[in-house]
Design a protein around this motif. Structure first.
Motif, PDB file in Angstrom:
ATOM      1  N   ALA A 152     -29.613  -3.929  78.935  1.00  0.00           N
ATOM      2  CA  ALA A 152     -30.572  -3.415  77.751  1.00  0.00           C
ATOM      3  C   ALA A 152     -30.267  -3.975  76.420  1.00  0.00           C
ATOM      4  CB  ALA A 152     -30.299  -1.842  77.889  1.00  0.00           C
ATOM      5  N   ILE A 153     -29.131  -3.969  76.146  1.00  0.00           N
ATOM      6  CA  ILE A 153     -28.820  -4.836  74.690  1.00  0.00           C
ATOM      7  C   ILE A 153     -29.574  -6.086  74.355  1.00  0.00           C
ATOM      8  CG2 ILE A 153     -27.090  -5.346  73.035  1.00  0.00           C
ATOM      9  CD1 ILE A 153     -25.237  -3.427  74.137  1.00  0.00           C
ATOM     10  N   LEU A 154     -29.363  -6.782  75.613  1.00  0.00           N
ATOM     11  CA  LEU A 154     -29.724  -8.307  75.539  1.00  0.00           C
ATOM     12  C   LEU A 154     -31.503  -8.129  75.429  1.00  0.00           C
ATOM     13  CD1 LEU A 154     -27.557 -10.155  77.872  1.00  0.00           C
ATOM     14  CD2 LEU A 154     -27.525 -10.114  75.501  1.00  0.00           C
ATOM     15  N   VAL A 155     -31.851  -7.222  76.402  1.00  0.00           N
ATOM     16  CA  VAL A 155     -33.599  -7.132  76.275  1.00  0.00           C
ATOM     17  C   VAL A 155     -33.932  -6.778  75.016  1.00  0.00           C
ATOM     18  CG1 VAL A 155     -35.345  -5.983  77.457  1.00  0.00           C
ATOM     19  CG2 VAL A 155     -33.449  -6.789  78.907  1.00  0.00           C
ATOM     20  N   ALA A 156     -33.405  -5.642  74.498  1.00  0.00           N
ATOM     21  CA  ALA A 156     -33.782  -5.145  73.106  1.00  0.00           C
ATOM     22  C   ALA A 156     -33.681  -6.269  72.127  1.00  0.00           C
ATOM     23  CB  ALA A 156     -32.936  -3.896  72.705  1.00  0.00           C
ATOM     24  N   ALA A 195     -53.783 -13.289  70.844  1.00  0.00           N
ATOM     25  CA  ALA A 195     -52.895 -13.152  71.906  1.00  0.00           C
ATOM     26  C   ALA A 195     -51.432 -13.147  71.437  1.00  0.00           C
ATOM     27  CB  ALA A 195     -52.930 -14.487  72.712  1.00  0.00           C
ATOM     28  N   LEU A 196     -51.373 -13.505  70.258  1.00  0.00           N
ATOM     29  CA  LEU A 196     -49.937 -13.400  69.373  1.00  0.00           C
ATOM     30  C   LEU A 196     -49.745 -11.910  69.261  1.00  0.00           C
ATOM     31  CD1 LEU A 196     -49.757 -16.607  67.316  1.00  0.00           C
ATOM     32  CD2 LEU A 196     -48.355 -16.062  69.525  1.00  0.00           C
ATOM     33  N   LEU A 197     -50.642 -11.247  68.549  1.00  0.00           N
ATOM     34  CA  LEU A 197     -50.524 -10.041  68.136  1.00  0.00           C
ATOM     35  C   LEU A 197     -50.285  -8.856  69.523  1.00  0.00           C
ATOM     36  CD1 LEU A 197     -53.020  -9.918  65.104  1.00  0.00           C
ATOM     37  CD2 LEU A 197     -50.546  -9.889  65.249  1.00  0.00           C
ATOM     38  N   VAL A 198     -51.129  -9.251  70.416  1.00  0.00           N
ATOM     39  CA  VAL A 198     -50.827  -8.405  71.808  1.00  0.00           C
ATOM     40  C   VAL A 198     -49.451  -8.722  72.325  1.00  0.00           C
ATOM     41  CG1 VAL A 198     -51.652  -8.114  74.283  1.00  0.00           C
ATOM     42  CG2 VAL A 198     -53.365  -8.433  72.191  1.00  0.00           C
ATOM     43  N   ALA A 199     -49.056  -9.922  72.305  1.00  0.00           N
ATOM     44  CA  ALA A 199     -47.584 -10.282  72.621  1.00  0.00           C
ATOM     45  C   ALA A 199     -46.593  -9.543  71.895  1.00  0.00           C
ATOM     46  CB  ALA A 199     -47.385 -11.878  72.757  1.00  0.00           C
ATOM     47  N   GLN A 200     -46.969  -9.160  70.660  1.00  0.00           N
ATOM     48  CA  GLN A 200     -46.110  -8.713  69.584  1.00  0.00           C
ATOM     49  C   GLN A 200     -45.760  -7.259  70.015  1.00  0.00           C
ATOM     50  OE1 GLN A 200     -47.339  -8.123  65.656  1.00  0.00           O
ATOM     51  NE2 GLN A 200     -45.357  -8.261  64.904  1.00  0.00           N
ATOM     52  N   THR A 201     -47.128  -6.647  70.173  1.00  0.00           N
ATOM     53  CA  THR A 201     -47.234  -5.338  70.886  1.00  0.00           C
ATOM     54  C   THR A 201     -46.575  -5.002  72.125  1.00  0.00           C
ATOM     55  OG1 THR A 201     -49.431  -4.950  69.854  1.00  0.00           O
ATOM     56  CG2 THR A 201     -48.615  -3.460  71.433  1.00  0.00           C
ATOM     57  N   LEU A 202     -46.514  -5.861  73.188  1.00  0.00           N
ATOM     58  CA  LEU A 202     -46.033  -5.806  74.420  1.00  0.00           C
ATOM     59  C   LEU A 202     -44.366  -5.743  74.167  1.00  0.00           C
ATOM     60  CD1 LEU A 202     -46.047  -5.561  77.398  1.00  0.00           C
ATOM     61  CD2 LEU A 202     -46.296  -8.166  77.548  1.00  0.00           C
ATOM     62  N   ALA A 203     -44.019  -6.808  73.024  1.00  0.00           N
ATOM     63  CA  ALA A 203     -42.473  -6.897  72.881  1.00  0.00           C
ATOM     64  C   ALA A 203     -42.010  -5.770  72.262  1.00  0.00           C
ATOM     65  CB  ALA A 203     -42.366  -8.247  71.896  1.00  0.00           C
ATOM     66  N   ILE A 204     -42.802  -4.981  71.331  1.00  0.00           N
ATOM     67  CA  ILE A 204     -42.400  -3.799  70.752  1.00  0.00           C
ATOM     68  C   ILE A 204     -42.139  -2.714  71.839  1.00  0.00           C
ATOM     69  CG2 ILE A 204     -43.035  -1.936  68.986  1.00  0.00           C
ATOM     70  CD1 ILE A 204     -44.487  -4.293  67.401  1.00  0.00           C
ATOM     71  N   CYS A 205     -43.049  -2.683  72.915  1.00  0.00           N
ATOM     72  CA  CYS A 205     -43.004  -1.784  73.780  1.00  0.00           C
ATOM     73  C   CYS A 205     -41.770  -1.913  74.631  1.00  0.00           C
ATOM     74  CB  CYS A 205     -44.107  -1.803  74.669  1.00  0.00           C
ATOM     75  SG  CYS A 205     -45.849  -1.262  74.029  1.00  0.00           S
ATOM     76  N   VAL A 206     -41.479  -3.209  75.128  1.00  0.00           N
ATOM     77  CA  VAL A 206     -40.104  -3.356  75.593  1.00  0.00           C
ATOM     78  C   VAL A 206     -39.099  -3.046  74.881  1.00  0.00           C
ATOM     79  CG1 VAL A 206     -38.782  -5.109  76.658  1.00  0.00           C
ATOM     80  CG2 VAL A 206     -41.493  -5.155  76.983  1.00  0.00           C
ATOM     81  N   PHE A 207     -38.934  -3.318  73.525  1.00  0.00           N
ATOM     82  CA  PHE A 207     -37.902  -3.214  72.614  1.00  0.00           C
ATOM     83  C   PHE A 207     -37.698  -1.430  72.686  1.00  0.00           C
ATOM     84  CE2 PHE A 207     -36.628  -1.398  68.359  1.00  0.00           C
ATOM     85  CZ  PHE A 207     -35.397  -1.941  68.391  1.00  0.00           C
ATOM     86  N   CYS A 208     -38.891  -0.469  72.622  1.00  0.00           N
ATOM     87  CA  CYS A 208     -38.708   0.740  72.589  1.00  0.00           C
ATOM     88  C   CYS A 208     -38.107   1.326  73.823  1.00  0.00           C
ATOM     89  CB  CYS A 208     -40.086   1.437  72.271  1.00  0.00           C
ATOM     90  SG  CYS A 208     -40.584   1.182  70.656  1.00  0.00           S
ATOM     91  N   LEU A 209     -38.537   0.684  74.925  1.00  0.00           N
ATOM     92  CA  LEU A 209     -38.010   1.003  76.317  1.00  0.00           C
ATOM     93  C   LEU A 209     -36.542   0.658  76.301  1.00  0.00           C
ATOM     94  CD1 LEU A 209     -40.880  -0.158  78.646  1.00  0.00           C
ATOM     95  CD2 LEU A 209     -40.382   2.461  78.157  1.00  0.00           C
ATOM     96  N   SER A 210     -35.979  -0.320  75.826  1.00  0.00           N
ATOM     97  CA  SER A 210     -34.535  -0.741  76.133  1.00  0.00           C
ATOM     98  C   SER A 210     -33.878   0.354  74.998  1.00  0.00           C
ATOM     99  CB  SER A 210     -34.549  -2.257  75.525  1.00  0.00           C
ATOM    100  OG  SER A 210     -35.268  -3.113  76.297  1.00  0.00           O
TER     101      SER A 210
END
Length: 282
Positions: free
Chosen positions: A54-58, A21-36
């Motif tokens: 966008a800066i805060l989200v990144a 679950a933590l590694l999947v959450a890490q993947t989701l966070a990386i996706c959000v960072f790339c979008l931002s």
């Protein structure tokens, strides 16, 4: 012992689920960072001001990705150490309960190999490898869902079609080299058994002037173990190379081509729309 194994299995499964679950959450966070990050680059290249949201989200997604990765590694290391200690106690306790009368010298060497190398491999497989493998299987699906929701549905569908090709290539290649790992494990077990047998009978060997002959035999088995280990390392490097090549060939190239196709299609639609507006204004 059965109750203890059931408790170990339950705790190990809990740690595996948490790590996944933590590694999947890490993947989701990386996706959000790339979008931002993409939004920030688009804002920087346009006359519009850079979005503070966008800066805060990144920054937030980058922090979450770092924390989840650290927690997953910490849980894997802690649970692996606990499982190693428990399994070694069980192996040694069971061996002592049998007594020396039921343990030959070869069996003693096998017990030593089991209590060291085998226990380490089992603990690493259950508490580190499985969680990472499950997350590696789920992470592409999470990424494709993010692409479909936040970017483009056709692009996500095209990339989904390439996933079976990647998995099939990696699986077939690993299947070809599966016997190498078994040969290395057998060589280590034989070497440990022979070494302990020679150590236990060292006084007798010296008295019979057979120490040199047994030493040569140990050196021969040590060389076989070295060759098996080098084959295993070469196989692992080759599997890593094929995995990276397959991912680069099917995933990265497909992503670039799909992005190029969708961007070109969007440009064509934008050009057609501008031309229609010009004709209507005339």
């Amino acid at each position: 012992m059965n109750a203890k194994m059931a408790e170990i299995t339950r705790l190990g499964r809990r740690d595996q689920i948490t790590q996944t679950a933590l590694l999947v959450a890490q993947t989701l966070a990386i996706c959000v960072f790339c979008l931002s990050l993409g939004l920030l680059i688009a804002d920087a290249l346009s006359p519009a001001s850079v979005s503070k949201t966008a800066i805060l989200v990144a920054l937030g997604s980058l922090l979450i990705a770092t924390l989840t990765g650290y927690l997953a590694a910490s849980i894997a290391a802690t649970s692996k150490a606990d499982l190693e200690a428990t399994l070694r106690q069980m192996v040694i306790g069971h061996s002592l309960a049998l007594g020396p009368a039921r343990m030959s010298q070869a069996q003693t060497g096998a017990v030593v190999s089991m209590a060291t190398d085998t226990v380490d491999r089992v603990a690493n497989f259950r508490q580190s490898f499985l969680g990472t493998t499950f997350s590696a299987m789920l992470s592409p699906l999470v990424t494709l869902v993010v692409v479909a929701v936040a970017i483009d549905v056709p692009a996500a569908l095209v990339l989904t079609a390439f996933l079976p090709l990647i998995l099939a290539t990696i699986y077939l290649f690993q299947k070809l080299f599966r016997n190498v790992s078994g040969e290395s494990r057998k060589a280590r077990t034989k070497l440990a058994a022979a070494f302990l047998e020679a150590l236990q009978g060292l006084t007798t060997l010296v008295s019979l002037k057979a120490a040199d002959r047994v030493g040569d035999r140990l050196a021969e088995r040590g060389e076989k173990n070295r060759q098996a280990t080098m084959k295993l390392l070469a196989r692992n490097q080759l599997v890593i190379l094929v995995t990276d090549a397959a991912f680069s060939l099917f995933a990265i190239c497909a992503s670039v081509l799909v992005a190029w196709w969708r961007l070109d299609e969007a440009s064509c639609l934008l050009y057609t729309s501008d031309a229609a507006d010009e004709r209507s204004s005339v």
